[in-house]
Design a protein around this motif. Structure first.
Motif, short mmCIF file in Angstrom:
data_model
loop_
_atom_site.label_atom_id
_atom_site.label_comp_id
_atom_site.label_asym_id
_atom_site.label_seq_id
_atom_site.Cartn_x
_atom_site.Cartn_y
_atom_site.Cartn_z
N THR A 92 1.16 -1.32 -0.26
CA THR A 92 -0.17 -0.07 -0.10
C THR A 92 0.86 1.15 0.14
N ILE A 93 0.46 2.14 -0.95
CA ILE A 93 1.13 3.43 -0.89
C ILE A 93 0.06 4.65 -0.32
N ILE A 94 0.57 5.28 0.58
CA ILE A 94 -0.07 6.30 1.11
C ILE A 94 0.46 7.79 1.18
N GLY A 95 -0.02 8.81 0.83
CA GLY A 95 0.33 10.19 1.08
C GLY A 95 -0.64 11.01 1.82
N LEU A 96 -0.35 12.08 2.44
CA LEU A 96 -1.34 12.66 3.05
C LEU A 96 -1.56 14.31 2.74
N GLU A 97 -2.55 14.83 2.94
CA GLU A 97 -2.72 16.11 2.67
C GLU A 97 -3.52 16.43 4.13
N VAL A 98 -2.98 17.44 4.76
CA VAL A 98 -3.54 17.57 6.18
C VAL A 98 -3.96 19.19 6.10
N ILE A 140 8.23 15.78 3.83
CA ILE A 140 7.14 16.59 3.47
C ILE A 140 7.26 17.92 2.38
N ARG A 141 6.52 17.68 1.44
CA ARG A 141 6.59 18.17 0.31
C ARG A 141 6.33 19.75 0.42
N ARG A 142 5.42 20.14 1.05
CA ARG A 142 5.28 21.48 1.14
C ARG A 142 4.05 22.18 2.19
N ILE A 175 -0.55 21.02 4.61
CA ILE A 175 0.53 20.21 4.93
C ILE A 175 0.45 19.08 3.67
N VAL A 176 1.50 18.98 2.85
CA VAL A 176 1.40 17.74 1.74
C VAL A 176 2.53 17.01 2.12
N THR A 177 2.56 15.73 2.33
CA THR A 177 3.56 14.84 2.36
C THR A 177 3.73 14.25 1.07
N GLU A 178 5.07 13.53 0.98
CA GLU A 178 5.32 12.59 -0.24
C GLU A 178 4.48 11.34 0.18
N PRO A 179 4.41 10.42 -0.69
CA PRO A 179 3.79 8.98 -0.55
C PRO A 179 4.63 8.07 -0.05
N ASP A 180 5.02 8.44 1.28
CA ASP A 180 6.04 7.64 2.14
C ASP A 180 5.42 6.78 3.00
N PRO A 236 -6.18 11.52 2.86
CA PRO A 236 -5.31 10.36 2.61
C PRO A 236 -5.45 10.18 1.05
N SER A 237 -4.17 10.02 0.14
CA SER A 237 -4.30 9.39 -1.00
C SER A 237 -3.85 8.07 -1.07
N VAL A 238 -4.59 7.04 -1.64
CA VAL A 238 -4.21 5.72 -1.37
C VAL A 238 -4.07 5.01 -2.80
N SER A 239 -2.85 4.08 -2.90
CA SER A 239 -2.79 3.14 -4.25
C SER A 239 -2.20 1.97 -3.76
N ILE A 240 -2.21 1.01 -4.55
CA ILE A 240 -1.66 -0.24 -4.27
C ILE A 240 -0.79 -0.69 -5.57
N GLU A 257 8.46 1.70 -9.03
CA GLU A 257 7.65 3.11 -9.39
C GLU A 257 6.31 3.21 -8.65
N LEU A 258 5.87 4.32 -8.44
CA LEU A 258 4.67 4.49 -7.99
C LEU A 258 3.40 4.30 -8.99
N PRO A 259 2.42 3.73 -8.30
CA PRO A 259 1.12 3.44 -9.24
C PRO A 259 0.87 4.51 -10.19
N LEU A 260 0.42 4.49 -11.17
CA LEU A 260 -0.19 5.70 -12.09
C LEU A 260 -1.37 6.37 -11.63
N TYR A 261 -2.04 5.89 -10.58
CA TYR A 261 -3.26 6.61 -10.13
C TYR A 261 -3.09 6.59 -8.59
N ARG A 262 -4.00 7.45 -8.23
CA ARG A 262 -3.98 7.65 -6.85
C ARG A 262 -5.45 7.88 -6.36
N VAL A 263 -6.26 7.21 -5.24
CA VAL A 263 -7.39 7.51 -4.88
C VAL A 263 -7.51 8.53 -3.83
P1 ADP Z 1 -1.10 15.97 -7.76
O1 ADP Z 1 -0.05 16.76 -8.22
O2 ADP Z 1 -1.99 15.33 -8.78
O3 ADP Z 1 -2.01 16.90 -6.85
P2 ADP Z 1 0.67 14.86 -5.92
O4 ADP Z 1 1.42 13.95 -6.68
O5 ADP Z 1 0.99 16.06 -5.88
O6 ADP Z 1 -0.89 14.81 -6.77
O7 ADP Z 1 0.19 14.26 -4.68
C1 ADP Z 1 -0.76 14.84 -3.83
C2 ADP Z 1 -0.94 13.77 -2.70
O8 ADP Z 1 -1.02 12.46 -3.11
C3 ADP Z 1 0.25 13.96 -1.70
O9 ADP Z 1 -0.12 13.69 -0.59
C4 ADP Z 1 1.13 12.60 -2.32
O10 ADP Z 1 1.83 12.15 -1.31
C5 ADP Z 1 -0.08 11.65 -2.52
N1 ADP Z 1 0.35 10.79 -3.63
C6 ADP Z 1 0.95 10.99 -4.94
N2 ADP Z 1 1.08 9.85 -5.67
C7 ADP Z 1 0.61 8.82 -4.85
C8 ADP Z 1 0.29 7.47 -5.14
N3 ADP Z 1 0.68 6.91 -5.94
N4 ADP Z 1 -0.25 6.80 -4.14
C9 ADP Z 1 -0.76 7.55 -2.92
N5 ADP Z 1 -0.54 8.69 -2.75
C10 ADP Z 1 0.05 9.40 -3.45
#
Ligand code: ADP
Ligand code: ZN
Ligand code: MG
Length: 445
Positions: free
Chosen positions: A13-19, A119-121, A156-161, A198-202, A209-215
């Motif tokens: 599971t890959i998760i990134g957060l926007e808070v 933390i991206r930004r 606050i935007v994290t990387e998908p870490d 939260p953004s989630v992908s599998i 590589e990261l999946p090409l989609y995120r939910v």
């Molecule tokens: P966008 O540019 O479309 O807004 P970003 O790459 O900037 O998308 O990411 C926005 C949020 O989604 C961030 O919190 C990031 O960590 C998360 N994110 C990006 N790619 C993925 C992925 N493949 N799976 C889960 N979360 C992701």
């Protein structure tokens, strides 16, 4: 169950957060209306600016900008010397101007880290109004409350870490703690002051590589729901992949009543928002002296405080963690410890605060010390017994003895605490203290 385990071993599971966090400033982001909107009668704290009336001009809130930079620094971000606001356009009835003033390509803070999460930004924007869906005279209607419109909002935007729910949970709680330490927001989830997307992908294991989609999941206002929503998404997306389907890039909403997520819209791209620089607000430029002045307001953060408590007061990890959970609690503890006339050890004070659940707003530190003293009985410890224990304490705690000799008073308090412990709290703290001092003095000669 066995089936589910097998599945989980195949995927990651890959998760990134926007808070989003509402700042606790006096006034709103671009006008003089009070920012504290919680529980106010609808549409009672509004003005032409936050209602988006034509011709009204925004004036940025300095405190909000400083709070955002403080948070950025606490999250080890770089603060670019120039930053600006942008207009982000979309149509929704809770957004009266038709755009939100936000930050696009020059946020206040970038490239930080918090624990092992990048933390991206960290950027500053304005909150929207709030829709209320109701039934009036049998008809379904939507009502708009603009009290929240224009309240300063940090994103606050994290990387998908993140790879697990536990990592997300730990991060969110630590983030909430640090925000409260900084005093920039109450970060109460149940009041909507802290909101999680939260953004989630599998992906299959061993993929780089990261999946090409995120939910992306919206509408989450508790740690529990964040957990539920992510769990549901993992399940849903895994099942899709198992049956050969590709999950879509999507925005979904968390449905509290069902504990699931439902499709809202296909995810928009940045260009859909028609971002452009906010023409009514000049860009911000920082002198390094301004940034260091903001940095000085940060104060001691939880981890540093915890480490210091362990070192200075001889507390274990568990006690130090609990005492530094909230800044007010930590400060109360230190106030009690610093009352000079006291013979109560920091450990005893810690125990009382932690175990007896003292109401820190009602009982002053001095009153707490009285309570502790009264509760330690002064009964019957024979001289022999006492002497034996004093000897034992001194030999088992050489480091603290040395510390005391070199002028560290807290070390003596610690030794007294050890004495009380050996005597199962029956001893008299002042007597133990006196005996210890004498014993140390005579051993030095
Ligand atoms: P966008 O540019 O479309 O807004 P970003 O790459 O900037 O998308 O990411 C926005 C949020 O989604 C961030 O919190 C990031 O960590 C998360 N994110 C990006 N790619 C993925 C992925 N493949 N799976 C889960 N979360 C992701
Ligand atoms: Zn206003
Ligand atoms: Mg945003």
């Amino acid at each position: 169950m066995a089936h589910k385990m097998a599945k989980n071993m195949k995927y990651e599971t890959i998760i990134g957060l926007e808070v989003h966090v509402e700042l606790a400033t006096k006034s709103k982001m671009f006008c003089g209306c009070p920012a504290d909107h919680f529980g106010k009668a609808p549409n009672t704290i509004t003005c032409p600016v936050c209602l988006g009336l034509p011709g009204a001009l925004p004036v940025p809130n300095k405190k909000a900008v400083e709070s955002t930079i403080m948070l950025g620094l606490a999250l080890e971000c770089e603060i670019p010397l120039e930053s600006k606001f942008d207009r982000k356009h979309y149509f929704y009835p809770d957004l009266p101007k038709g755009y939100q003033i936000s930050q696009y390509d020059q946020p206040l803070a970038i490239n930080g880290s918090f624990g092992n999460v990048r933390i991206r930004r960290v950027h500053l924007e304005e909150d929207t109004g709030k829709l209320q869906h109701a039934t009036i005279e049998g008809e379904a209607v939507s009502l708009v409350d603009f009290n929240r419109s224009g309240v300063p909002l940090v994103e606050i935007v994290t990387e998908p870490d993140f790879r697990t729910l536990e990592e997300v949970d730990v991060f969110l709680k630590k983030l909430q703690q640090i925000i409260r330490y900084l005093g920039i927001s109450n970060a109460d989830m149940e009041k909507g002051s802290m909101r999680i997307e939260p953004s989630v992908s599998i992906r299959t294991l061993k993929t780089e590589e990261l999946p090409l989609y995120r939910v992306e999941i919206k509408n989450i206002n508790s740690f529990k729901f964040a957990r539920k929503a992510i769990e549901y998404e993992i399940e849903r997306q895994t099942e899709m992949l198992e049956s050969g389907e590709q999950p879509k890039q999507q925005t979904r909403g968390f449905v509290e009543s069902k504990g699931n997520t439902a499709a809202q819209r296909d995810k928009e791209e940045a260009h859909d928002y028609r971002y452009f620089p906010e023409p009514d607000i000049p860009p911000m430029r920082w002198k390094s002296s301004q940034l260091s002045a903001i940095s000085r307001q940060i104060g001691e953060l939880p981890d540093a405080k915890k480490g210091r408590f362990m070192k200075d007061y001889y507390l274990n990890d568990y006690d130090a963690t609990l005492l530094t959970e909230a800044r007010a609690r930590a400060e109360y503890f230190e106030k009690a410890v610093s009352i000079q006339s006291s013979v109560v050890s920091p450990k005893a004070i810690a125990n009382w605060i932690i175990n007896k659940k003292i109401d820190l707003e009602k009982v002053t530190p001095a009153q707490l010390l009285d309570q502790i003293l009264q509760s330690t009985q002064t009964t019957s410890v024979s001289d022999n017994e006492l002497e034996k224990i004093i000897k034992q304490i001194l030999s088992e705690n050489e480091k603290a003895v040395e510390d005391y000799k070199s002028g560290k008073d807290q070390a003596l308090m610690f030794l007294v605490g050890q004495g009380l412990k050996s005597l199962s709290q029956k001893g008299n703290a002042s007597i133990i203290r006196e005996r210890l001092i004498n014993a140390i003095k005579s051993s030095a000669q």
